[in-house]
Design a protein around this motif. Structure first.
Motif, short mmCIF file in Angstrom:
data_model
loop_
_atom_site.label_atom_id
_atom_site.label_comp_id
_atom_site.label_asym_id
_atom_site.label_seq_id
_atom_site.Cartn_x
_atom_site.Cartn_y
_atom_site.Cartn_z
N VAL A 146 0.88 -1.16 0.06
CA VAL A 146 0.13 0.05 -0.11
C VAL A 146 1.00 1.31 -0.16
CG1 VAL A 146 -1.55 1.17 1.30
CG2 VAL A 146 -2.04 -1.16 0.91
N VAL A 147 1.98 1.42 0.85
CA VAL A 147 2.82 2.44 0.83
C VAL A 147 3.51 2.65 -0.48
CG1 VAL A 147 4.98 3.30 1.86
CG2 VAL A 147 3.55 2.45 3.29
N ALA A 148 3.86 1.59 -1.27
CA ALA A 148 4.49 1.74 -2.58
C ALA A 148 3.44 2.16 -3.72
CB ALA A 148 4.81 0.41 -3.08
N HIS A 149 2.12 2.13 -3.33
CA HIS A 149 0.97 2.36 -4.30
C HIS A 149 0.85 3.91 -3.96
CE1 HIS A 149 -2.94 2.67 -6.04
NE2 HIS A 149 -3.17 3.34 -5.03
N TYR A 150 0.98 4.43 -2.85
CA TYR A 150 0.63 5.73 -2.71
C TYR A 150 2.04 6.61 -3.20
CZ TYR A 150 -3.52 6.16 -0.02
OH TYR A 150 -4.99 6.05 0.15
N LEU A 151 3.07 5.83 -3.11
CA LEU A 151 4.32 6.72 -3.30
C LEU A 151 4.54 6.65 -4.82
CD1 LEU A 151 6.68 6.00 -0.44
CD2 LEU A 151 5.38 8.18 -0.90
N GLY A 152 3.91 5.78 -5.55
CA GLY A 152 4.05 5.73 -7.18
C GLY A 152 5.08 4.92 -7.63
N VAL A 153 5.63 3.68 -6.72
CA VAL A 153 6.44 3.01 -7.10
C VAL A 153 6.26 2.21 -8.22
CG1 VAL A 153 8.11 1.20 -6.26
CG2 VAL A 153 7.63 3.30 -4.51
N PRO A 154 6.65 2.12 -9.17
CA PRO A 154 6.42 1.11 -10.40
C PRO A 154 6.21 -0.23 -10.03
CG PRO A 154 7.63 2.80 -11.18
CD PRO A 154 7.65 2.97 -9.86
N PRO A 155 5.38 -1.12 -10.68
CA PRO A 155 5.49 -2.67 -10.30
C PRO A 155 6.81 -3.05 -10.44
CG PRO A 155 3.40 -2.16 -11.32
CD PRO A 155 4.18 -0.93 -11.32
N GLU A 156 7.35 -2.76 -11.46
CA GLU A 156 8.94 -3.38 -11.69
C GLU A 156 10.02 -2.99 -10.63
OE1 GLU A 156 8.37 0.27 -14.39
OE2 GLU A 156 7.18 -1.51 -13.64
N ASP A 157 9.66 -1.88 -9.86
CA ASP A 157 10.55 -1.40 -8.66
C ASP A 157 10.26 -1.93 -7.47
OD1 ASP A 157 11.92 -0.04 -10.98
OD2 ASP A 157 11.21 1.69 -10.39
N ARG A 158 9.26 -2.79 -7.30
CA ARG A 158 8.64 -3.04 -5.96
C ARG A 158 9.39 -3.81 -5.25
NH1 ARG A 158 1.94 -1.92 -6.46
NH2 ARG A 158 2.33 0.49 -6.89
N ASP A 159 10.14 -5.09 -5.77
CA ASP A 159 11.02 -6.11 -5.05
C ASP A 159 12.11 -5.22 -4.48
OD1 ASP A 159 9.29 -8.26 -5.97
OD2 ASP A 159 10.60 -8.89 -7.58
N ALA A 160 12.74 -4.50 -5.19
CA ALA A 160 14.01 -3.51 -4.55
C ALA A 160 13.42 -2.63 -3.38
CB ALA A 160 14.65 -2.61 -5.58
N PHE A 161 12.40 -2.21 -3.68
CA PHE A 161 11.66 -1.32 -2.73
C PHE A 161 11.23 -2.00 -1.35
CE2 PHE A 161 7.66 0.49 -0.50
CZ PHE A 161 8.07 1.75 -0.37
N ASP A 162 10.61 -3.08 -1.50
CA ASP A 162 10.36 -4.05 -0.30
C ASP A 162 11.50 -4.35 0.34
OD1 ASP A 162 7.56 -3.67 -1.17
OD2 ASP A 162 7.65 -5.77 -2.20
N GLY A 163 12.63 -4.47 -0.37
CA GLY A 163 13.68 -4.92 0.35
C GLY A 163 14.30 -3.80 1.06
N TRP A 164 14.53 -2.67 0.68
CA TRP A 164 14.80 -1.51 1.58
C TRP A 164 13.96 -1.31 2.60
CZ3 TRP A 164 14.89 1.29 -3.76
CH2 TRP A 164 15.99 0.97 -4.63
N THR A 165 12.70 -1.26 2.43
CA THR A 165 11.73 -1.24 3.31
C THR A 165 11.84 -2.33 4.59
OG1 THR A 165 10.26 -0.36 1.90
CG2 THR A 165 9.35 -1.09 4.07
N ASP A 166 12.00 -3.65 4.18
CA ASP A 166 12.33 -4.35 5.27
C ASP A 166 13.44 -3.97 6.28
OD1 ASP A 166 10.15 -5.76 4.25
OD2 ASP A 166 11.13 -7.32 3.29
N ALA A 167 14.57 -3.58 5.36
CA ALA A 167 15.85 -3.54 5.93
C ALA A 167 15.80 -2.22 7.00
CB ALA A 167 17.07 -3.18 4.89
N ILE A 168 15.09 -1.06 6.61
CA ILE A 168 15.04 0.13 7.44
C ILE A 168 13.93 -0.22 8.50
CG2 ILE A 168 13.87 2.48 7.29
CD1 ILE A 168 14.75 2.34 4.34
#
Length: 396
Positions: A146-168
């Protein structure tokens, strides 16, 4: 005269399991409590916290939200780079107005279909297998989606985004400053690039909306947009995970309450309020006094951090009655402090409620007799957010 049995000791990990006893001691015996080690204060009663949360001129957020001093200096944040959670009115009010359109009930309801599909896609295989870790498979990835959706993270970038989010989230919980550094750097570099992409190709997301506001002459900078993105990542993920995990625990403990919701799904909306009260994922956040504060016969000096224990306030018998510790999905709740109150009321509250309602609707429909093994569940480290890091699930 009764005395404090435990005082206040920051929780985390296994200590989160029985933290309510410490809260009761504080409320009953020392509601305006001074912690010598660290020289900060702790409020634990509902009325005191409710008043402090609304009084932003006396209890300021500008110096950070933890009981540590020098937060902004350590983070290298000057006044121009402060994220919205470290702003006070009127600056806070101006910036909040820029982003509030995306969080209206109507705007939030527009993402319900996507949220429901995500929940079904994750829940279906789990229920079919009959068991698994419901935090890892649903409660943790849902808010990140949901956070990725609000920030406009494209589907192809979400694996990397989820990894950074998990680490933070993991590093913040454990206080691992070195571990979080690389993920924060990667995330901010990514969003700096995304901002430039959205300047050329705007979409229907919050980053694009803030860029449009900047282009229209609003007082918003790239640094503030980056701060907003980081706040969404750090504030919108583990808190919702905490809400969902504790909700599942209470529905396991109280089969009668679970049956009520299975037989009367219309009660789920009200039940979410009760679970928000009982879970209080952000158990406490701090403010700093801008002047001496006299409260209940004690004086909190100027320039002292004050922890507002939302988790204690939401269990206060003075506000919720003698059964405040019990789960009652029919309870009529006038106000809760899960999202704070006043100017700093969490802007994502409607989104959190939506995720909880949809998840409970789908979970109770797919596995009406589910159970979680809360005694085997493990709590995440960190002194501010109470959440399960793992929670064994059985569909039954």
């Amino acid at each position: 005269m009764s005395t404090v049995v435990t005082g206040f000791v920051p929780a985390g990990g296994e200590a989160w399991r029985n933290v309510s006893e410490m809260y009761r001691d504080l409320r009953d015996n020392d509601p305006v409590h001074h912690v010598q080690d660290g020289d900060y204060w702790v409020l634990s009663r509902f009325d005191d916290i409710f008043d402090a949360a609304r009084d932003t001129s006396t209890f300021s957020s500008a110096q950070g939200l933890t009981f540590n001093y020098g937060e902004r200096e350590k983070a290298g944040l000057d006044a121009d780079a402060a994220p919205i959670v470290m702003m006070d009115p009127p600056e806070h009010t101006k910036f909040r107005r820029l982003i509030s359109r995306g969080f209206t009930p109507r705007a939030v309801n527009e993402i319900e279909g996507d949220v429901r599909k995500f929940v079904r896609d994750r829940l279906g295989p789990l229920v079919q297998r009959g068991s698994g870790d419901i935090v890892a498979e649903l409660f943790k990835p849902l808010p990140s989606f949901v956070v990725a959706h609000y920030l406009g993270v494209p589907p192809e970038d979400r694996d990397a985004f989820d990894g950074w989010t998990d680490a933070i989230v993991a590093a913040n919980a454990g206080g691992e400053e070195t571990a979080v550094g690389a993920a924060v750097s990667d995330l901010l570099v990514y969003f700096a690039d995304l901002i430039e992409r959205r300047r050329a190709d705007p979409t229907d997301d919050m980053i694009s909306a803030l860029i449009k506001a900047e282009q229209d002459g609003a007082d918003v900078s790239v640094i503030q947009i980056l701060g907003f993105a980081f706040t969404m990542v750090t504030g919108g993920n583990d808190t919702t995970t905490g809400l969902l995990g504790v909700s599942a625990e209470h529905l396991t403990r109280r089969a009668d309450q679970r049956r009520l919701l299975v037989e009367n799904p219309d009660l789920i909306t009200n039940a979410v309020e009760e679970f928000l009260r009982l879970s209080s994922p952000a158990q406490g956040l701090a403010r700093m006094t801008t002047s001496d504060v006299e409260l209940r016969g004690r004086v909190i000096p100027k320039d002292r951090k004050v922890m507002l224990l939302y988790g204690s306030a939401n269990l206060d018998e003075r506000e919720f009655g003698p059964d405040a510790h019990e789960c009652d999905v029919t309870r009529k709740i006038d106000k809760i402090l899960t999202f704070s109150y006043g100017a700093h009321h969490c802007i994502g509250a409607a989104v959190a409620r939506l995720m909880a309602r949809v998840t409970l609707e789908e979970l109770l429909a797919a596995a009406p007799n589910f159970e979680v093994d809360y005694e085997a569940g493990e709590f995440a480290p960190g002194p501010f957010v109470r959440r399960y890091a793992s929670l064994p699930f059985a569909a039954n």
